[in-house]
Write a protein that holds these residues in place. Sequence first.
Motif, mmCIF file in Angstrom:
data_model
loop_
_atom_site.group_PDB
_atom_site.id
_atom_site.type_symbol
_atom_site.label_atom_id
_atom_site.label_comp_id
_atom_site.label_asym_id
_atom_site.label_seq_id
_atom_site.Cartn_x
_atom_site.Cartn_y
_atom_site.Cartn_z
ATOM 1 N N GLY A 94 23.040 -28.011 9.128
ATOM 2 C CA GLY A 94 22.340 -29.204 8.559
ATOM 3 C C GLY A 94 22.839 -29.386 7.156
ATOM 4 N N ASP A 95 23.841 -28.483 6.553
ATOM 5 C CA ASP A 95 24.120 -28.645 5.147
ATOM 6 C C ASP A 95 24.320 -29.927 4.631
ATOM 7 N N GLY A 96 24.980 -30.712 5.443
ATOM 8 C CA GLY A 96 25.398 -32.048 4.992
ATOM 9 C C GLY A 96 24.248 -33.060 4.726
ATOM 10 N N GLU A 97 23.472 -32.899 5.723
ATOM 11 C CA GLU A 97 22.219 -33.646 5.653
ATOM 12 C C GLU A 97 21.175 -33.330 4.424
ATOM 13 N N LEU A 98 21.087 -32.142 4.270
ATOM 14 C CA LEU A 98 20.557 -31.644 3.140
ATOM 15 C C LEU A 98 21.016 -32.050 1.902
ATOM 16 N N ALA A 99 22.250 -31.837 1.552
ATOM 17 C CA ALA A 99 22.890 -32.175 0.429
ATOM 18 C C ALA A 99 22.901 -33.750 0.199
ATOM 19 N N ALA A 100 23.053 -34.394 0.965
ATOM 20 C CA ALA A 100 22.813 -36.202 0.993
ATOM 21 C C ALA A 100 21.421 -36.401 0.660
ATOM 22 N N MET A 101 20.545 -35.735 1.411
ATOM 23 C CA MET A 101 19.151 -35.997 1.153
ATOM 24 C C MET A 101 18.717 -35.936 -0.252
ATOM 25 N N ALA A 102 19.192 -34.978 -0.882
ATOM 26 C CA ALA A 102 19.064 -34.216 -2.239
ATOM 27 C C ALA A 102 19.278 -35.471 -3.190
ATOM 28 N N ILE A 103 20.373 -36.321 -2.792
ATOM 29 C CA ILE A 103 20.570 -37.281 -3.777
ATOM 30 C C ILE A 103 20.153 -38.553 -3.137
ATOM 31 N N GLY A 104 19.217 -38.800 -2.421
ATOM 32 C CA GLY A 104 18.656 -40.048 -1.910
ATOM 33 C C GLY A 104 18.910 -40.504 -0.763
ATOM 34 N N LEU A 143 39.725 -23.068 3.584
ATOM 35 C CA LEU A 143 38.938 -22.131 4.080
ATOM 36 C C LEU A 143 38.092 -21.283 3.322
ATOM 37 N N LYS A 144 36.893 -20.630 3.895
ATOM 38 C CA LYS A 144 35.995 -19.854 2.954
ATOM 39 C C LYS A 144 35.603 -20.513 1.772
ATOM 40 N N HIS A 145 35.278 -21.834 1.959
ATOM 41 C CA HIS A 145 34.802 -22.621 0.965
ATOM 42 C C HIS A 145 33.275 -23.249 1.766
ATOM 43 N N LYS A 146 32.316 -23.068 0.909
ATOM 44 C CA LYS A 146 30.882 -23.788 1.708
ATOM 45 C C LYS A 146 30.575 -24.527 0.599
ATOM 46 N N MET A 147 30.264 -25.829 1.073
ATOM 47 C CA MET A 147 29.746 -26.955 0.162
ATOM 48 C C MET A 147 28.254 -26.591 -0.057
ATOM 49 N N THR A 148 27.950 -26.639 -1.194
ATOM 50 C CA THR A 148 26.288 -26.385 -1.836
ATOM 51 C C THR A 148 25.547 -27.588 -2.107
ATOM 52 N N LEU A 197 30.477 -38.341 -7.213
ATOM 53 C CA LEU A 197 31.612 -37.827 -7.969
ATOM 54 C C LEU A 197 32.342 -36.710 -7.305
ATOM 55 N N GLY A 198 31.538 -35.956 -6.425
ATOM 56 C CA GLY A 198 32.322 -35.002 -5.728
ATOM 57 C C GLY A 198 31.549 -33.925 -5.265
ATOM 58 N N ILE A 199 31.533 -32.581 -5.019
ATOM 59 C CA ILE A 199 30.648 -31.489 -4.421
ATOM 60 C C ILE A 199 30.804 -30.255 -5.129
ATOM 61 N N THR A 200 29.918 -29.542 -4.912
ATOM 62 C CA THR A 200 30.020 -28.042 -5.560
ATOM 63 C C THR A 200 30.129 -27.191 -4.314
ATOM 64 N N ALA A 201 30.649 -26.045 -4.517
ATOM 65 C CA ALA A 201 30.874 -25.233 -3.551
ATOM 66 C C ALA A 201 30.973 -23.771 -3.801
ATOM 67 N N THR A 202 30.894 -22.954 -3.045
ATOM 68 C CA THR A 202 31.137 -21.557 -3.312
ATOM 69 C C THR A 202 32.531 -20.868 -2.579
ATOM 70 N N ALA A 203 33.345 -20.228 -3.013
ATOM 71 C CA ALA A 203 34.380 -19.811 -2.474
ATOM 72 C C ALA A 203 34.337 -18.012 -2.541
ATOM 73 N N GLU A 204 33.820 -17.361 -1.624
ATOM 74 C CA GLU A 204 33.959 -15.912 -1.730
ATOM 75 C C GLU A 204 32.976 -15.401 -2.984
ATOM 76 N N GLY A 205 31.897 -16.096 -3.139
ATOM 77 C CA GLY A 205 30.966 -15.601 -4.335
ATOM 78 C C GLY A 205 31.191 -16.549 -5.670
ATOM 79 N N ARG A 206 32.480 -17.207 -5.710
ATOM 80 C CA ARG A 206 32.901 -18.024 -6.893
ATOM 81 C C ARG A 206 32.218 -19.454 -6.736
#
Length: 398
Positions: free
Chosen positions: A134-144, A60-65, A78-87
């Motif tokens: 729309g975060d998933g669509e945006l992240a996926a569109m950024a890699i093609g 919880l409190k993790h946002k995929m970026t 290979l994976g994802i980047t995320a933020t977890a309460e600012g980290r």
Amino acid sequence: MQFTDEATGPGAASTVRRQGTAVQWPIKSEIMTSEPSRRGSGIVRALEKAARAKGAKILLKHKMTSIVRENPGSGRVLGITATAEGRAVRIEAKKGVLLATGGHTSNVAFRRMFDPRLTEEYQVAGEPYSRQPGDGELAAMAIGAVLWGTASQTVEAGAWLNKTAYIGCRWGYSSLHWPADSPIFDRIKATGLASVDWQNVILVNQSGRRFYNELATGHDFLNAALGYSGNSTRLNGGGPIWAIFDADAITRQKWDPRPPNVDPEYFFSADTIQELARAIANPYQTRPMPAAVLQDTVTRYNSFVDAGTDPDFKKPAPRYKIQKPPFYASWSTPILHDSLCGLRTNARAQVLDMQGQVIPGLYCAGESQGGFAQHGLGRAIVFGRIAGREAARSNGRT
Ligand SMILES: Cc1cc2nc3c(=O)[nH]c(=O)nc-3n(C[C@H](O)[C@H](O)[C@H](O)COP(=O)(O)OP(=O)(O)OC[C@H]3O[C@@H](n4cnc5c(N)ncnc54)[C@H](O)[C@@H]3O)c2cc1C
């Protein structure tokens, strides 16, 4: 859970697809609304329990970026980047990444790619409790990755836009009636006026003009509310929609037009119609409502009540004049519901690029998946299961 046969129902599906019967979630205190049905939670809580029992970790409190791919436009995910309460954190994918971030309707720039009329003022079902970014669509569109079947969002095949059920509040979706003791009422601000008899009100746009028969609900009504109907060339966004009514309507509806039933930013009153137009001070009413126009609209409508017929919009037998002060303007702007467009996948829920090639290691299910105009949980659960199964079978390379 059982799926219901909508072949003859409003969804007119060709086979059983839509979520129908599920167990009610038994812990009422975990539900945020006064809606008696807890079937959605009945599905999701049970799935959560099963996943945890199998060792799944829920962050919880993790946002995929972003999604990390070997190269920006090629290679494996290979994976994802995320933020977890600012980290900032990086999470490696052993088998794959399954995008299930839901719809895009809260993201104004994203939704306007499909329909430029969908400007900021529209409500979104589920907000403000949950957003559809729309975060998933945006992240996926950024890699093609690409979107697919974008027409599904606008071809009027489903309930992507709804008439509001509760008026005088920012959030008026029919199955979300927020009680004042809701733990998130500080964000909701007002419960809204319920059980609207549309004979008691007229609906006007930001210019103070009626635009359709108030009793209607379908796509023609919604298109007119969006500022476009028939062969009109206007495509700029419709602006706020206001229900206009008088003191007699309040009596007939047995409404109490005070907070927390109404939100002072979305509900206005005055002793004359012209003062009412001038009193509307709302962030989405970008220019003052012309007082003389609203006065003309009300006068003309009252004449239709006398005549028993509405030559402008064919409202059947307009019943009540708007004549007894105080007069009211109550927020009634339509609500965005489904995201009916998302990422292109194949039948194994693998995300595809513009050339139709699989992006290895990337899967998608739910409202962020595109290709068909389908409402609801059936879509998410069926393709979620397929995507999970395919990712689990993957050897990590394909
Ligand atoms: C008010 C309402 C009533 C509905 N009623 C019905 C019904 O009766 N029957 C029916 O079949 N369907 C119904 N639906 C539709 C149904 O709920 C959705 O279609 C379904 O929940 C979509 O599932 P999903 O997993 O794709 O997305 P969601 O359920 O929206 O889940 C997406 C999740 O991803 C999270 N997320 C988003 N971005 C990120 C990020 N960057 N990082 C991490 N997490 C992120 C979100 O917070 C959310 O938890 C209703 C929807 C609403 C809003």
